[in-house]
Design a protein around this motif. Structure first.
Motif, mmCIF file in Angstrom:
data_model
loop_
_atom_site.group_PDB
_atom_site.id
_atom_site.type_symbol
_atom_site.label_atom_id
_atom_site.label_comp_id
_atom_site.label_asym_id
_atom_site.label_seq_id
_atom_site.Cartn_x
_atom_site.Cartn_y
_atom_site.Cartn_z
ATOM 1 N N ALA A 95 0.632 -0.972 0.554
ATOM 2 C CA ALA A 95 -0.157 -0.146 0.063
ATOM 3 C C ALA A 95 0.684 1.398 -0.512
ATOM 4 C CB ALA A 95 -0.984 0.158 1.070
ATOM 5 N N THR A 126 2.085 2.103 -2.984
ATOM 6 C CA THR A 126 1.191 1.762 -4.281
ATOM 7 C C THR A 126 1.183 3.380 -4.246
ATOM 8 O OG1 THR A 126 0.163 -0.425 -4.750
ATOM 9 C CG2 THR A 126 -0.917 1.495 -5.114
ATOM 10 N N GLU A 127 0.506 3.397 -2.726
ATOM 11 C CA GLU A 127 0.024 5.042 -2.779
ATOM 12 C C GLU A 127 1.075 6.172 -2.107
ATOM 13 O OE1 GLU A 127 -3.251 5.981 -3.066
ATOM 14 O OE2 GLU A 127 -3.547 3.832 -3.647
ATOM 15 N N TRP A 128 2.302 5.533 -2.156
ATOM 16 C CA TRP A 128 3.056 7.056 -1.754
ATOM 17 C C TRP A 128 4.504 6.414 -2.461
ATOM 18 C CZ3 TRP A 128 3.128 6.233 4.264
ATOM 19 C CH2 TRP A 128 1.807 6.955 4.916
ATOM 20 N N PHE A 180 -5.837 4.043 3.032
ATOM 21 C CA PHE A 180 -4.770 3.112 1.955
ATOM 22 C C PHE A 180 -6.120 2.720 0.914
ATOM 23 C CE2 PHE A 180 -1.033 2.998 4.307
ATOM 24 C CZ PHE A 180 -0.362 4.047 3.775
#
Length: 143
Positions: free
Chosen positions: A63, A66-68, A128
Motif C-alpha cells: 500500500a 502504491t500510494e506513496w 489507503f
C-alpha cells in the motif's frame, strides 16, 4: 527498578523460583517496595505473530509503495505501527507534558495484540482504502 518473577502458590507457599525471589527481596534491602500479585496473562500467540508479519506487514508495504511511491522495509513498517498504535504514555508530573514511547509487541497479551491488529486494519482502510483480511480468511497474497 521493576522485577517480575513467575511462581506458583501451593498450600500458602511459593513453590517455583524461590531462590530468585529471595535474592530479589535482598536487593531491595532498606527500601520501600510495592508487591503485586496477579495471574500471568497469556502473551501474544505465534499465530498472531505470523498473521502480523505474513499478512499485515506485506499488505502495508504494498500500500505504501502504491500510494506513496516509497519502499519500506518490514522493520520500518513495524516501527511505524509500534509508534502509532503500541505505546506507553509517560507524563512529566512537573510540567504535565505527555510523551508516547513505543513498546515491544512481545509484551502484548493476546487481547492487546488483537486490538493492535484492529487499529492497523482500520488505519489501512482509512489511509489507503485497503481491506486487510482477518486472520482466518482464506487468501493468497499476490504482491
Amino acid at each position: 527498578m521493576k522485577v517480575q518473577i513467575i511462581s506458583n502458590v501451593i498450600n500458602g507457599n511459593l513453590k517455583r523460583n524461590r531462590s530468585q525471589i529471595l535474592e530479589t527481596i535482598k536487593s531491595f534491602e532498606g527500601k520501600d517496595v510495592l508487591i503485586t500479585f496477579e495471574k500471568p496473562k497469556k502473551k501474544r500467540s505465534n499465530n498472531q505473530n505470523s498473521y502480523y508479519w505474513g499478512i499485515i506487514v506485506p499488505i502495508t508495504k504494498q500500500a505504501i509503495k502504491t500510494e506513496w511511491g516509497e519502499i519500506w522495509s518490514s522493520q520500518k513498517v513495524h516501527d511505524f505501527y509500534k509508534m502509532q498504535f503500541n505505546t506507553i504514555e509517560i507524563i512529566n508530573e512537573k510540567t504535565g507534558e505527555v510523551i508516547n514511547i513505543p513498546k515491544s509487541t512481545t509484551e502484548n497479551t493476546t487481547t492487546d495484540q488483537e486490538e493492535y491488529h484492529l487499529q492497523i486494519r482500520e488505519f489501512l482502510k482509512e489511509w489507503f482504502n485497503v481491506e486487510c483480511p482477518l486472520p482466518n480468511d482464506d487468501l493468497t497474497l499476490n504482491l
